[in-house]
Design a protein around this motif. Sequence first.
Motif, mmCIF file in Angstrom:
data_model
loop_
_atom_site.group_PDB
_atom_site.id
_atom_site.type_symbol
_atom_site.label_atom_id
_atom_site.label_comp_id
_atom_site.label_asym_id
_atom_site.label_seq_id
_atom_site.Cartn_x
_atom_site.Cartn_y
_atom_site.Cartn_z
ATOM 1 N N ALA A 3 2.893 13.783 1.544
ATOM 2 C CA ALA A 3 1.572 13.781 0.883
ATOM 3 C C ALA A 3 0.438 13.855 1.904
ATOM 4 O O ALA A 3 -0.661 13.362 1.655
ATOM 5 C CB ALA A 3 1.419 12.565 -0.035
ATOM 6 N N MET A 4 0.698 14.470 3.070
ATOM 7 C CA MET A 4 -0.343 14.591 4.096
ATOM 8 C C MET A 4 -0.944 16.007 4.121
ATOM 9 O O MET A 4 -1.573 16.410 5.095
ATOM 10 C CB MET A 4 0.227 14.218 5.470
ATOM 11 N N ALA A 5 -0.677 16.762 3.054
ATOM 12 C CA ALA A 5 -1.324 18.076 2.871
ATOM 13 C C ALA A 5 -2.045 18.009 1.535
ATOM 14 O O ALA A 5 -1.582 17.334 0.603
ATOM 15 C CB ALA A 5 -0.271 19.171 2.864
ATOM 16 N N TYR A 6 -3.173 18.719 1.429
ATOM 17 C CA TYR A 6 -3.981 18.633 0.203
ATOM 18 C C TYR A 6 -3.195 19.067 -1.031
ATOM 19 O O TYR A 6 -2.457 20.054 -1.001
ATOM 20 C CB TYR A 6 -5.218 19.513 0.331
ATOM 21 N N HIS A 7 -3.395 18.328 -2.114
ATOM 22 C CA HIS A 7 -2.780 18.673 -3.392
ATOM 23 C C HIS A 7 -3.590 18.041 -4.516
ATOM 24 O O HIS A 7 -4.435 17.173 -4.272
ATOM 25 C CB HIS A 7 -1.323 18.195 -3.455
ATOM 26 N N CYS A 8 -3.348 18.500 -5.742
ATOM 27 C CA CYS A 8 -3.973 17.908 -6.936
ATOM 28 C C CYS A 8 -2.842 17.397 -7.819
ATOM 29 O O CYS A 8 -1.855 18.091 -8.016
ATOM 30 C CB CYS A 8 -4.736 18.971 -7.730
ATOM 31 N N ASP A 9 -2.977 16.186 -8.348
ATOM 32 C CA ASP A 9 -1.940 15.634 -9.231
ATOM 33 C C ASP A 9 -2.164 16.107 -10.674
ATOM 34 O O ASP A 9 -3.306 16.340 -11.079
ATOM 35 C CB ASP A 9 -1.987 14.101 -9.223
ATOM 36 N N SER A 10 -1.065 16.201 -11.408
ATOM 37 C CA SER A 10 -1.195 16.518 -12.851
ATOM 38 C C SER A 10 -0.214 15.667 -13.636
ATOM 39 O O SER A 10 0.441 16.138 -14.557
ATOM 40 C CB SER A 10 -0.925 18.008 -13.083
ATOM 41 N N ASP A 11 -0.123 14.386 -13.248
ATOM 42 C CA ASP A 11 0.907 13.497 -13.816
ATOM 43 C C ASP A 11 0.779 13.275 -15.327
ATOM 44 O O ASP A 11 1.778 13.224 -16.036
ATOM 45 C CB ASP A 11 0.856 12.121 -13.138
ATOM 46 N N PHE A 12 -0.457 13.086 -15.793
ATOM 47 C CA PHE A 12 -0.706 12.799 -17.215
ATOM 48 C C PHE A 12 -1.970 13.551 -17.626
ATOM 49 O O PHE A 12 -2.678 14.092 -16.771
ATOM 50 C CB PHE A 12 -0.891 11.285 -17.438
ATOM 51 N N MET B 237 3.869 16.893 14.069
ATOM 52 C CA MET B 237 4.319 16.926 12.682
ATOM 53 C C MET B 237 4.298 18.372 12.166
ATOM 54 O O MET B 237 3.322 19.093 12.389
ATOM 55 C CB MET B 237 3.377 16.071 11.834
ATOM 56 N N THR B 238 5.355 18.776 11.482
ATOM 57 C CA THR B 238 5.389 20.140 10.941
ATOM 58 C C THR B 238 4.641 20.171 9.602
ATOM 59 O O THR B 238 4.439 19.118 8.982
ATOM 60 C CB THR B 238 6.847 20.593 10.683
ATOM 61 N N GLU B 239 4.304 21.390 9.152
ATOM 62 C CA GLU B 239 3.625 21.511 7.850
ATOM 63 C C GLU B 239 4.542 20.978 6.740
ATOM 64 O O GLU B 239 4.074 20.355 5.791
ATOM 65 C CB GLU B 239 3.228 22.962 7.562
ATOM 66 N N ARG C 203 1.144 22.527 -2.226
ATOM 67 C CA ARG C 203 0.213 21.815 -1.352
ATOM 68 C C ARG C 203 -0.404 22.820 -0.398
ATOM 69 O O ARG C 203 0.233 23.814 -0.068
ATOM 70 C CB ARG C 203 0.966 20.733 -0.605
ATOM 71 N N VAL C 204 -1.621 22.579 0.037
ATOM 72 C CA VAL C 204 -2.280 23.555 0.903
ATOM 73 C C VAL C 204 -2.761 22.895 2.193
ATOM 74 O O VAL C 204 -3.036 21.697 2.235
ATOM 75 C CB VAL C 204 -3.463 24.257 0.186
ATOM 76 N N THR C 205 -2.862 23.692 3.230
ATOM 77 C CA THR C 205 -3.294 23.178 4.530
ATOM 78 C C THR C 205 -4.814 23.002 4.536
ATOM 79 O O THR C 205 -5.521 23.594 3.717
ATOM 80 C CB THR C 205 -2.925 24.145 5.660
ATOM 81 N N MET D 114 10.518 10.482 9.704
ATOM 82 C CA MET D 114 9.421 11.006 8.881
ATOM 83 C C MET D 114 8.188 10.106 9.030
ATOM 84 O O MET D 114 8.318 8.947 9.427
ATOM 85 C CB MET D 114 9.837 11.035 7.403
ATOM 86 N N PRO D 115 7.002 10.622 8.685
ATOM 87 C CA PRO D 115 5.801 9.783 8.812
ATOM 88 C C PRO D 115 5.551 8.867 7.613
ATOM 89 O O PRO D 115 4.545 8.168 7.586
ATOM 90 C CB PRO D 115 4.680 10.821 8.930
ATOM 91 N N ARG D 116 6.466 8.897 6.630
ATOM 92 C CA ARG D 116 6.217 8.091 5.419
ATOM 93 C C ARG D 116 7.498 7.395 4.978
ATOM 94 O O ARG D 116 8.572 8.008 4.958
ATOM 95 C CB ARG D 116 5.710 9.010 4.302
#
Length: 324
Positions: A220-229, A211-213, A265-267, A159-161
Motif C-alpha cells: 500500500a505504498m503506491a497511490y490507490h483509491c479504495d472501493s470497499d463499500f 524497494m521495488t515498485e 495502483r499508480v506511481t 517486505m516493508p509491511r
Amino acid sequence: MSGFRYQVGIVGRGLTARRRLAYAVRALLQSPILVLEGRALLGRSRIKRPTSIRFMNDLCNATLGRGLDVGNRVVATLRKKATKRFDSTMTLDGGSRLSAEFISPLVAELRATGFAKIPQFVQRELAETLRERIEALEGIEPGGATYSSMEDWMNRGSMPRLNVNRAGLLAVTELSAVDLTPLSIVARQMLGAAPDLLGPHSWITRPLPDMTEVQKEDSAMAYHCDSDFFGFMKVFLLLTEVQQENGPFTFLSGSHRGKRHVQGRVTDATLRVEPRELCFGTGSPGDVVLAMTTGWHKATPPTAGHRTMVQWLFSNGLFGSATQ
Ligand SMILES: O=C(O)CCC(=O)C(=O)O
C-alpha cells in the motif's frame, strides 16, 4: 475541476471509453448480486459472495467513482430506519467529544479535503500499552511469510509491511478501552447513514532499501483509491511517533470528490501530485487520522524507524468488501 491535473496523468492506464464501457457491461450483468446480497446491502449481515467486491470495482471504474457516491445515497435511503435508531441513541453532549463543537469542524474538514486529524484521541499511555502488546503479536507479510513478532520480522522479514494477526489483535483487551463513539457520529454525518463498524486491523511499516515498485504496490505504498463499500470512512490510530521519515499515511487533498478509478495502483510520477496538495498522517502515539479513502492515498515509503497503527472502518451497509 481544474485542480485535478493528476486525472490527466492517469489517462492512458487503460481507462479508455471502450474499457469503461466493458466495465459498465460487466457491472450490469453482475447487478443481480445487489438483490442476492440485500441483507448485506442493508447492513444486516456480512456478504456471502466474494464477487461483490468485483462488482464494486467495475462500477467504480465504469463511472470514474461516481457510481459509489450515487450508490451511497441510495443505500442511505434504504437504511433510513437504522439511521433513525442510531440518531435516537446518540445525544450530543456539550463541551465533550460528543459535542457539536468537536464534531462539526471535523465533518467540515473531511467534506472539503477528505482528511482530518484528532490529536491525542487516545491517551498516550494507552497508545503505548497498545503498541507494546501489538508489536509482540504474530504477523504476516503481504507475500504470506509469517513471523512470531515484530522483532522476528525486523530480523528475518523481506517486505516493508507486516499485517498483525487478527485473532491476536482481537485478544488485546486494551483495544476495547478505545471509545469510538465520537468517530461513529462523524461517520454518520459523512456517510449520511448509520455507520457499521469493521475492524480493528493493525500493521507495521518500516524502511527497506531499494524497494521495488511491486513491493510498494503490495504494501500500500503506491497511490490507490479504495472501493470497499458504497460509502465508508477509515480511522487510523497512531501507536508510534510518525514523522515524515517514518512513512506517514498520505492523502491527496480533495480527491475523494474528484473523478477517480480503482484499476490498480499508480506511481507518484504517474499521478503527478504537487507536494502542497498532500495531507500527511504525521503525529504522536494516541493521535487519530480520519480519511475518505475513496480518494487517492498511500503509505509514504519510510526511510527511518517504524510505524505501528490500528485501523477501523465505518461503512454504510456491508455490501462490498469481505473485510472483517
Ligand atoms: O498504511 C497506510 O498508511 C496506507 C493504508 C491504506 O492504503 C489503506 O488503508 O487503504
